[in-house]
Design a protein around this motif. Structure first.
Motif, PDB file in Angstrom:
ATOM      1  N   ALA A   1       0.864  -1.181   0.000  1.00 20.04           N
ATOM      2  CA  ALA A   1       0.000   0.000   0.000  1.00 20.04           C
ATOM      3  C   ALA A   1       0.898   1.228   0.000  1.00 20.04           C
ATOM      4  O   ALA A   1       1.567   1.523   0.995  1.00 20.04           O
ATOM      5  CB  ALA A   1      -0.920   0.006   1.216  1.00 20.04           C
TER       6      ALA A   1
ATOM      7  N   PRO B   1       1.329   5.173  -0.064  1.00 21.59           N
ATOM      8  CA  PRO B   1       0.612   6.438   0.122  1.00 21.59           C
ATOM      9  C   PRO B   1       0.996   7.427  -0.973  1.00 21.59           C
ATOM     10  O   PRO B   1       2.167   7.586  -1.305  1.00 21.59           O
ATOM     11  CB  PRO B   1       1.085   6.919   1.500  1.00 21.59           C
TER      12      PRO B   1
ATOM     13  N   THR C   1      -5.523   9.801   3.865  1.00 18.28           N
ATOM     14  CA  THR C   1      -4.427   9.581   2.923  1.00 18.28           C
ATOM     15  C   THR C   1      -4.909   8.607   1.858  1.00 18.28           C
ATOM     16  O   THR C   1      -5.559   7.612   2.187  1.00 18.28           O
ATOM     17  CB  THR C   1      -3.189   9.012   3.631  1.00 18.28           C
ATOM     18  N   ARG C   2      -4.596   8.902   0.602  1.00 16.07           N
ATOM     19  CA  ARG C   2      -4.985   8.008  -0.491  1.00 16.07           C
ATOM     20  C   ARG C   2      -3.844   7.028  -0.760  1.00 16.07           C
ATOM     21  O   ARG C   2      -2.688   7.410  -0.909  1.00 16.07           O
ATOM     22  CB  ARG C   2      -5.313   8.799  -1.745  1.00 16.07           C
ATOM     23  N   TYR C   3      -4.194   5.749  -0.773  1.00 20.32           N
ATOM     24  CA  TYR C   3      -3.215   4.696  -0.988  1.00 20.32           C
ATOM     25  C   TYR C   3      -3.462   4.012  -2.331  1.00 20.32           C
ATOM     26  O   TYR C   3      -4.614   3.821  -2.746  1.00 20.32           O
ATOM     27  CB  TYR C   3      -3.319   3.631   0.116  1.00 20.32           C
ATOM     28  N   TYR C   4      -2.358   3.642  -2.957  1.00 16.39           N
ATOM     29  CA  TYR C   4      -2.411   2.776  -4.132  1.00 16.39           C
ATOM     30  C   TYR C   4      -2.050   1.378  -3.645  1.00 16.39           C
ATOM     31  O   TYR C   4      -0.935   1.137  -3.179  1.00 16.39           O
ATOM     32  CB  TYR C   4      -1.439   3.255  -5.197  1.00 16.39           C
ATOM     33  N   VAL C   5      -3.005   0.470  -3.745  1.00 19.21           N
ATOM     34  CA  VAL C   5      -2.877  -0.842  -3.112  1.00 19.21           C
ATOM     35  C   VAL C   5      -2.742  -1.931  -4.168  1.00 19.21           C
ATOM     36  O   VAL C   5      -3.468  -1.938  -5.168  1.00 19.21           O
ATOM     37  CB  VAL C   5      -4.100  -1.134  -2.215  1.00 19.21           C
TER      38      VAL C   5
ATOM     39  N   ASP D   1      -8.980   5.483   0.343  1.00 15.34           N
ATOM     40  CA  ASP D   1      -8.696   6.563   1.290  1.00 15.34           C
ATOM     41  C   ASP D   1      -8.863   6.035   2.704  1.00 15.34           C
ATOM     42  O   ASP D   1      -9.920   5.491   3.051  1.00 15.34           O
ATOM     43  CB  ASP D   1      -9.646   7.743   1.076  1.00 15.34           C
TER      44      ASP D   1
ATOM     45  N   THR E   1      -5.332   9.179   8.048  1.00 15.22           N
ATOM     46  CA  THR E   1      -3.886   9.353   8.037  1.00 15.22           C
ATOM     47  C   THR E   1      -3.275   8.824   9.330  1.00 15.22           C
ATOM     48  O   THR E   1      -3.702   9.167  10.426  1.00 15.22           O
ATOM     49  CB  THR E   1      -3.533  10.843   7.875  1.00 15.22           C
TER      50      THR E   1
END
Length: 276
Positions: free
Chosen positions: A59, A61, A75-79, A102, A105
Motif C-alpha cells: 500500500a 501512500p 491519505t490516499r493509498y495505491y494498493v 482513502d 492518516t
C-alpha cells in the motif's frame, strides 16, 4: 516502466470518486475497523458488481499533489492485493489486483498482509478495481465474511424478497369488539411481486404485526428476523410515514388508525442504520 505506471495511476486518482470524510477510527487490522453492520455491507454488496477476497501485498501512500481530491484527515493509498477468491460477480481477474483507497492518516499504519474483502467494480484496465464506497475495503474477519456471504446468498435465492419501492394501499377495518381491528398494507416493489403487511389489534393485547410475500397473510406469517434480507428490504425501503394516497377513500378514523398501525411496523423493524 514503473514511472509510466505511476503516471497512469495518478490519472486514475484524479478521476477517483471522492470518498466521504469521517473521524479517524481505532487502528486495528492495519488501520481497518471491524464495525460493519448488516445494512452497510448490504448497501455496498448490492452496489458492487464484484466481491473479492484478497490479501494486501503493498500500500503506497500518494503525495497530496498526486492524490487528487482527498478528504481532510485521509491519505490516499495505491494498493496491490493478491486475489484469494471471487466471492460474487463475474470477472476474469488476474492473480493480483490494484485499487485506490482513502484511509485515516496514520504514519504507523501497516497494511501489508492484511486480509480484506473488496466490494468493487472493474475498470477499463485489466486488474484495476474501483471501490464502491469509502469503506468498501472491508477487513476479512470471520464475522464480516459470513455476513457478506449470507447477504449475497439470500439475494439470489428463489424466494429472495424484492426491493421495496413504496406503499401502494392501506386498509383498516374495525372488529366486532371494542379495541379489535386489522390493518392490511400492500407495498410496491421493483419487480411488482407482492409484499403485504398485517397489523392485528386485540383488546388487552399489544398490537401484532406480520409480513408475507403474497397479497394474503396467513397464520404462519411473522415479522422478519433482524439482519435478514427481508428485514433490510423493509427497514431501508419503507417511507417514514404512510403516504396520503395510500388511505384515499378511507374514513378519517380508519385513515388515522392505518397510520398508527404503520408506525407499529416501523417501530418493530427499527432504524435502517447505514453506518457500522
Amino acid at each position: 516502466m514503473a514511472r509510466l505506471t505511476l503516471v497512469r495511476l495518478l490519472g486514475a486518482a484524479l478521476a477517483y470518486t471522492t470518498l466521504v470524510a469521517a473521524a479517524p477510527p481505532p487502528v486495528v487490522n492495519g488501520g481497518l475497523t471491524d464495525d460493519y453492520g448488516y445494512v452497510e455491507l448490504a448497501d455496498m454488496a448490492f452496489a458492487a458488481p464484484l466481491a473479492v477476497a484478497a490479501d494486501i501485498v503493498s500500500a503506497v501512500p500518494l503525495k497530496p499533489a498526486e492524490a487528487g481530491d482527498v478528504p481532510p484527515g485521509k491519505t490516499r493509498y495505491y494498493v496491490h492485493a493478491d486475489v484469494r477468491a471471487l466471492v460474487s460477480g463475474r470477472a476474469d481477474l488476474p492473480p493480483q489486483v490494484s485499487y485506490l483507497v482513502d484511509l485515516p492518516t496514520d504514519k504507523k499504519r501497516k497494511l501489508k498482509a492484511v486480509p480484506v474483502l473488496l466490494l468493487a467494480a472493474p475498470t477499463a484496465r485489466s486488474g484495476e478495481l474501483r471501490l464502491v464506497g469509502a469503506r468498501a475495503q472491508v477487513p476479512r474477519t470471520p464475522d464480516n465474511e459470513a455476513r457478506l456471504r449470507s447477504i449475497l446468498t439470500a439475494s439470489v435465492a428463489a424466494d429472495a424478497p424484492p426491493q421495496v419501492t413504496g406503499v401502494q394501499r392501506a386498509f383498516h377495518v374495525a372488529g366486532s369488539l371494542p379495541g379489535e381491528s386489522e390493518t392490511q398494507i400492500f407495498l410496491r416493489t421493483a419487480d411488482r411481486r407482492p409484499i403485504s403487511l398485517n397489523v392485528l389489534r386485540r383488546p388487552g393485547e399489544r398490537p401484532r404485526w406480520a409480513v408475507a410475500l403474497t397479497e394474503l397473510v396467513d397464520d404462519s406469517a411473522a415479522p422478519p428476523k433482524p439482519d435478514s434480507l427481508l428485514w433490510y428490504r423493509l427497514a431501508c425501503g419503507l417511507p417514514q410515514r404512510l403516504p396520503e394516497g395510500a388511505v384515499t377513500g378511507q374514513s378519517p378514523e380508519d385513515a388515522d388508525a392505518a397510520r398508527a398501525d404503520y408506525q407499529v411496523v416501523l417501530t418493530g423493524l427499527g432504524p435502517c442504520r447505514h453506518a457500522g
